[in-house]
Design a protein around this motif. Structure first.
Motif, mmCIF file in Angstrom:
data_model
loop_
_atom_site.group_PDB
_atom_site.id
_atom_site.type_symbol
_atom_site.label_atom_id
_atom_site.label_comp_id
_atom_site.label_asym_id
_atom_site.label_seq_id
_atom_site.Cartn_x
_atom_site.Cartn_y
_atom_site.Cartn_z
ATOM 1 N N MET A 85 0.835 -1.204 0.000
ATOM 2 C CA MET A 85 0.000 0.000 0.000
ATOM 3 C C MET A 85 0.871 1.256 0.000
ATOM 4 N N ALA A 86 1.981 1.194 0.782
ATOM 5 C CA ALA A 86 2.853 2.386 0.859
ATOM 6 C C ALA A 86 3.436 2.721 -0.499
ATOM 7 N N VAL A 87 3.886 1.666 -1.237
ATOM 8 C CA VAL A 87 4.477 1.906 -2.545
ATOM 9 C C VAL A 87 3.401 2.416 -3.495
ATOM 10 N N LEU A 88 2.234 1.774 -3.420
ATOM 11 C CA LEU A 88 1.114 2.190 -4.263
ATOM 12 C C LEU A 88 0.832 3.668 -4.025
ATOM 13 N N PHE A 89 0.785 4.065 -2.738
ATOM 14 C CA PHE A 89 0.438 5.430 -2.442
ATOM 15 C C PHE A 89 1.490 6.393 -2.988
ATOM 16 N N ALA A 90 2.767 6.000 -2.850
ATOM 17 C CA ALA A 90 3.826 6.864 -3.358
ATOM 18 C C ALA A 90 3.696 7.032 -4.861
ATOM 19 N N ILE A 91 3.304 5.957 -5.538
ATOM 20 C CA ILE A 91 3.136 6.061 -6.994
ATOM 21 C C ILE A 91 1.976 7.000 -7.309
ATOM 22 N N VAL A 92 0.911 6.887 -6.502
ATOM 23 C CA VAL A 92 -0.231 7.786 -6.689
ATOM 24 C C VAL A 92 0.237 9.237 -6.505
ATOM 25 N N LEU A 93 1.043 9.442 -5.459
ATOM 26 C CA LEU A 93 1.542 10.790 -5.156
ATOM 27 C C LEU A 93 2.275 11.375 -6.354
ATOM 28 N N ARG A 94 3.029 10.509 -7.032
ATOM 29 C CA ARG A 94 3.847 10.946 -8.163
ATOM 30 C C ARG A 94 2.961 11.303 -9.362
ATOM 31 N N SER A 95 1.849 10.534 -9.512
ATOM 32 C CA SER A 95 1.089 10.689 -10.753
ATOM 33 C C SER A 95 -0.242 11.417 -10.565
ATOM 34 N N ALA A 96 -0.560 11.788 -9.316
ATOM 35 C CA ALA A 96 -1.909 12.338 -9.090
ATOM 36 C C ALA A 96 -1.969 13.850 -9.251
ATOM 37 N N GLY A 97 -1.021 14.436 -9.947
ATOM 38 C CA GLY A 97 -1.050 15.883 -10.134
ATOM 39 C C GLY A 97 -1.057 16.581 -8.793
ATOM 40 N N ALA A 98 -2.003 17.504 -8.629
ATOM 41 C CA ALA A 98 -1.996 18.314 -7.411
ATOM 42 C C ALA A 98 -2.947 17.774 -6.339
ATOM 43 N N ASP A 99 -3.563 16.596 -6.553
ATOM 44 C CA ASP A 99 -4.582 16.104 -5.614
ATOM 45 C C ASP A 99 -4.085 16.090 -4.158
ATOM 46 N N PHE A 100 -2.811 15.695 -3.969
ATOM 47 C CA PHE A 100 -2.280 15.547 -2.602
ATOM 48 C C PHE A 100 -1.257 16.626 -2.259
ATOM 49 N N ALA A 101 -1.226 17.700 -3.065
ATOM 50 C CA ALA A 101 -0.101 18.638 -2.939
ATOM 51 C C ALA A 101 -0.329 19.757 -1.934
ATOM 52 N N GLY A 102 -1.426 19.714 -1.163
ATOM 53 C CA GLY A 102 -1.663 20.771 -0.176
ATOM 54 C C GLY A 102 -0.900 20.508 1.113
ATOM 55 N N ARG A 103 -0.868 21.511 1.977
ATOM 56 C CA ARG A 103 -0.350 21.346 3.340
ATOM 57 C C ARG A 103 -1.476 21.693 4.302
ATOM 58 N N THR A 105 7.849 9.634 7.542
ATOM 59 C CA THR A 105 6.492 9.825 6.988
ATOM 60 C C THR A 105 6.394 11.166 6.273
ATOM 61 N N SER A 106 7.526 11.637 5.779
ATOM 62 C CA SER A 106 7.558 12.873 5.005
ATOM 63 C C SER A 106 6.983 14.034 5.819
ATOM 64 N N LEU A 107 6.573 15.097 5.159
ATOM 65 C CA LEU A 107 5.836 16.175 5.842
ATOM 66 C C LEU A 107 4.350 15.910 5.586
ATOM 67 N N PRO A 108 3.458 16.374 6.466
ATOM 68 C CA PRO A 108 2.031 16.118 6.229
ATOM 69 C C PRO A 108 1.547 16.766 4.929
ATOM 70 N N HIS A 109 0.725 16.033 4.187
ATOM 71 C CA HIS A 109 0.093 16.559 2.968
ATOM 72 C C HIS A 109 -1.394 16.786 3.262
ATOM 73 N N ASN A 110 -2.061 17.513 2.369
ATOM 74 C CA ASN A 110 -3.496 17.742 2.505
ATOM 75 C C ASN A 110 -4.127 17.596 1.119
ATOM 76 N N THR A 111 -5.268 16.941 1.056
ATOM 77 C CA THR A 111 -5.871 16.767 -0.275
ATOM 78 C C THR A 111 -6.522 18.063 -0.751
ATOM 79 N N MET A 112 -6.342 18.351 -2.034
ATOM 80 C CA MET A 112 -6.863 19.596 -2.623
ATOM 81 C C MET A 112 -8.286 19.396 -3.170
ATOM 82 N N CYS A 113 -8.692 18.120 -3.339
ATOM 83 C CA CYS A 113 -10.005 17.828 -3.918
ATOM 84 C C CYS A 113 -10.418 16.413 -3.476
#
Ligand code: HEM
Length: 416
Positions: free
Chosen positions: A1-19, A287-295
């Motif tokens: 799941m962690a790897v899957l999520f990281a891949i999503v992070l890479r390809s999901a545009g700005a969906d997870f790019a908030g703080r 666990t990186s820095l916290p992200h926030n979903t934009m949508c």
């Protein structure tokens, strides 16, 4: 799941790019005028772009190499003068602080500049006060009558910002676009060029106050992460003498009698692989820095609503037995191909995170750490102190910074 999520992070545009909004960080950074805590948007985008541009510009010169040579030589001498075994934490801290300070401010110092040990002490006090969550972040009413710890943290933060501001003022006095002396000059140049190209709008998003906060970011984001990585590296080297001997043989073959240089990096694949393995096994920001979903969005078929705080488990991605053979073993050669050269980057190696918010310091700190390790190992060898057990925690203790347990080493000089 962690790897899957990281891949999503890479390809999901700005969906997870908030703080996520955090009152304490908002107050400490003058309303999130920096890069790391600013929410996704045009201001963050511009500051990130300009900071990256300044880093690229800075990396064209030889200043970093000179800073590393100078600081490592002094540190190695002091370590070698230790009468017995010691924890290298104080040395790795001061070494990284001096190098980062030199990268940012070079020799252009205000006259009343305090000694660096004192500035580092202020930074450490700030880090200590901020170790636990502030009540102000959880109970909004408390913000009207802040707790003593919050007030103390704000006070030391002010001292630290004052140090940065004075250094920037000194740089402005003698700034010349034809003579870029350090990273602060590069950032000032980026500010001037952007204002010339885009005018008023840029100045609103990259004002002098944003410049102060961006430089704060580079110091704050750079210092804890790199000094902790170096602290881990010395523990792994002391616990794996064969790895150390192989690195030293590679360094000697690449450099002969002179000091290692940045240009030697292509000839130091095993040294680089060792750094990658240290960062894989013990990522300092697990666990990186916290992200926030934009949508409203999804991960692996699960719905994730807009405005959800998301933590990315980088540690799990780098310990995943499905991706890494014997993930708990320290094996730098896993990063080399059959010819002994660095193999292509594996997508589950992500100590700098991935996607839109990934670390902007990666291109500076990787060559910097390889050079520091090469210069240190050219001069000395490290071993575990007599009686010191080799203890590598395989579970991280803190979500946001993952230091090794205290340990002691002995150092011996090399003749080469
Ligand atoms: C070994 C050293 C370092 C490690 C392991 C590291 C790791 C990270 C990680 C995991 C993040 C969070 C990314 C995310 O939110 O997904 C980050 C963000 C960041 N890092 Fe680093 N970092 C290191 C050194 C540095 C240095 C030297 C600098 C400055 C030159 C720096 C500047 C930043 C900044 C500004 C951000 C925020 C990026 C954004 O929010 O857009 N880091 N780093």
């Amino acid at each position: 799941m962690a790897v899957l999520f990281a891949i999503v992070l890479r390809s999901a545009g700005a969906d997870f790019a908030g703080r996520p909004y955090q009152h304490s960080l908002h107050e400490m950074t003058d309303g999130c005028k920096n890069v790391a805590f600013a929410d996704y948007g045009p201001g963050w985008k511009l500051r990130r772009k300009l900071a990256l541009q300044a880093i690229r510009h800075y990396m064209r010169g030889a200043q970093m190499e000179n800073a590393v040579h100078e600081v490592v030589a002094v540190t190695a001498d002091k370590m070698l003068a230790e009468p017995g075994a010691f924890d290298p934490k104080g040395y790795t801290s001061l070494l990284m602080f001096r190098i980062l300070d030199s990268i940012l401010f070079g020799q252009t110092k205000p006259r009343d500049c305090p000694p660096l040990e004192q500035v580092m002490d202020v930074f450490d006090q700030f880090a200590k006060e901020s170790e636990e969550r502030f009540l102000e972040d959880v109970v909004p009413l408390v913000r009207f009558c802040p707790t003593p710890r919050f007030r103390r943290a704000m006070k030391v933060m002010d001292q630290f910002i004052d140090y940065i501001r004075k250094n920037i003022e000194e740089h402005r006095k003698s700034f010349s676009p034809d003579n870029i002396r350090d990273l602060t000059d590069s950032i000032l140049l980026a500010q001037i060029e952007a204002a010339r190209a885009d005018g008023k709008e840029t100045m609103e998003q990259f004002s002098d106050s944003h410049v102060v906060q961006t430089i704060f970011d580079i110091l704050a984001a750079g210092i804890d992460t790199s000094r902790t990585t170096l602290h881990w590296a010395l523990l792994f080297l002391a616990g794996h003498p064969k790895v150390q001997t192989r690195m030293q043989a590679e360094i000697d073959a690449a450099t002969g009698p002179r000091l290692p240089q940045l240009a030697d990096k292509p000839n130091l694949p095993y040294c680089e692989a060792t750094l990658y393995e240290v960062m894989r096994l013990s990522p300092v920001a697990p666990t990186s820095l916290p992200h926030n979903t934009m949508c409203d969005t999804t991960v692996g078929g699960y719905d994730v609503p807009k405005n959800t705080l998301v933590l990315v488990n980088l540690w799990a991605a780098m310990h995943d037995p499905g991706k890494w053979e014997q993930p708990e073993e320290f094996k730098p050669e896993r990063f080399l191909d059959a010819e002994g050269q660095l193999s292509a980057k594996q997508e589950s190696w992500m100590p700098f995170s991935t996607g839109r918010r990934s670390c902007i310091g990666e291109s500076v700190v990787k060559p910097e750490l390889v050079l520091i390790l090469a210069c240190l190992l050219k001069t000395l060898s490290v071993s575990l102190a007599p009686g010191q057990e080799y203890r590598v925690t395989t579970r991280f203790v803190s979500l946001f910074l993952n230091p090794p347990l205290p340990y002691s080493i002995a150092v011996t000089p090399r003749n080469k």
